[in-house]
Design a protein around this motif. Structure first.
Motif, short mmCIF file in Angstrom:
data_model
loop_
_atom_site.label_atom_id
_atom_site.label_comp_id
_atom_site.label_asym_id
_atom_site.label_seq_id
_atom_site.Cartn_x
_atom_site.Cartn_y
_atom_site.Cartn_z
N LEU A 19 0.82 -1.25 -0.10
CA LEU A 19 -0.03 0.12 -0.05
C LEU A 19 0.88 1.20 0.12
CD1 LEU A 19 -2.96 -0.75 2.64
CD2 LEU A 19 -2.92 -1.16 0.16
N VAL A 31 -6.06 -3.56 -3.24
CA VAL A 31 -7.19 -2.61 -3.27
C VAL A 31 -8.44 -3.11 -3.73
CG1 VAL A 31 -7.90 -0.13 -4.21
CG2 VAL A 31 -5.69 -0.58 -3.35
N GLU A 35 -12.05 -3.54 -1.98
CA GLU A 35 -13.36 -3.03 -2.44
C GLU A 35 -14.42 -4.32 -2.48
OE1 GLU A 35 -14.78 -1.61 -6.99
OE2 GLU A 35 -13.36 -3.38 -6.88
N ILE A 71 -11.47 2.97 -7.16
CA ILE A 71 -10.29 2.02 -7.65
C ILE A 71 -9.81 2.66 -8.81
CG2 ILE A 71 -11.61 0.32 -8.71
CD1 ILE A 71 -9.66 -1.81 -7.59
N VAL A 74 -7.41 5.24 -7.79
CA VAL A 74 -6.28 4.75 -7.43
C VAL A 74 -5.47 4.35 -8.55
CG1 VAL A 74 -5.30 3.17 -6.04
CG2 VAL A 74 -7.18 4.48 -5.16
#
Length: 209
Positions: A19, A31, A35, A71, A74
């Motif tokens: 991370l 990630v 989710e 996401i 990200v």
């Protein structure tokens, strides 16, 4: 320190490392796993407990829309350039956006804003696109970039099996009644298993090998 404690400590260290931005492919995978851990239980709560400020379908779609946007953000802003240029992640991004788009069209139709879909297709606008996305995405993960040694044989086999399983469930969902148990009672259970199992195996395999 016992074996369990040592394994737990190893997993914590690896999680922190994964991370740390910019994220690697495994970091983005983690990630995506989180989710699923958030999305599927919350979807179940929305439907079974009636916690649906926008209506059941709309609330679930909004929930997954927010998670998907997170996401994607990200993946675009917090990953290493090699991840953004990776063909497998590109395919996943397209599949997820298409599935989300189908959900949005379904909600627009159900809410009466516009007739966005033919009535005959409306029943296939919510769960089915995600089964197709999971099936296609997992098979692409298993088969594409075979020369990439970072994804080992066991992980490719796991993704391949998950892809086949997702598509078999999709075929069953198409052939069953619109109000079958698969697409009503067990939809979030099946979705969670198909989403989390192969990703969890990949992450655990990397940690414990």
């Amino acid at each position: 320190m016992s074996g369990v404690q040592a394994t737990a400590a190893t997993m914590v260290r690896r999680t922190r490392r994964l991370l740390r931005p910019p994220l690697t492919g495994d970091g983005l995978l983690l990630v995506g796993f989180v989710e699923g851990l958030v999305g599927w239980p919350l979807s179940w709560v929305v439907v079974t407990q009636g916690v649906a400020p926008f209506g059941l379908l709309t609330t679930v779609v909004v929930l997954w829309g927010v998670l998907t946007a997170a996401i994607v953000a990200v993946g675009w802003f917090a990953t290493a350039p090699t991840v953004r240029r990776n063909d497998v992640w590109t395919v996943w991004g397209v599949l997820v956006l298409v599935a989300t788009g189908a959900n949005v069209l379904g909600v627009v139709h159900v809410s009466g804003v516009a007739e966005a879909l033919p009535e005959a297709l409306l029943q296939y606008a919510f769960f089915h696109p995600w089964l197709a996305a999971l099936g296609g995405g997992y098979l692409v993960t298993a088969l594409l970039s075979r020369e990439d040694r970072r994804l080992r044989r066991a992980e490719r086999v796991g993704y391949g099996l998950a892809g086949v399983a997702s598509l078999l469930v999709l075929v069953f969902a198409f052939s069953s009644r619109a109000n079958s148990a698969l697409t009503t009672q067990y939809v979030f259970h099946v979705g969670a298993v198909l989403h989390l199992t192969p990703i969890g195996f990949d992450l655990a395999y990397d940690t414990l090998r």
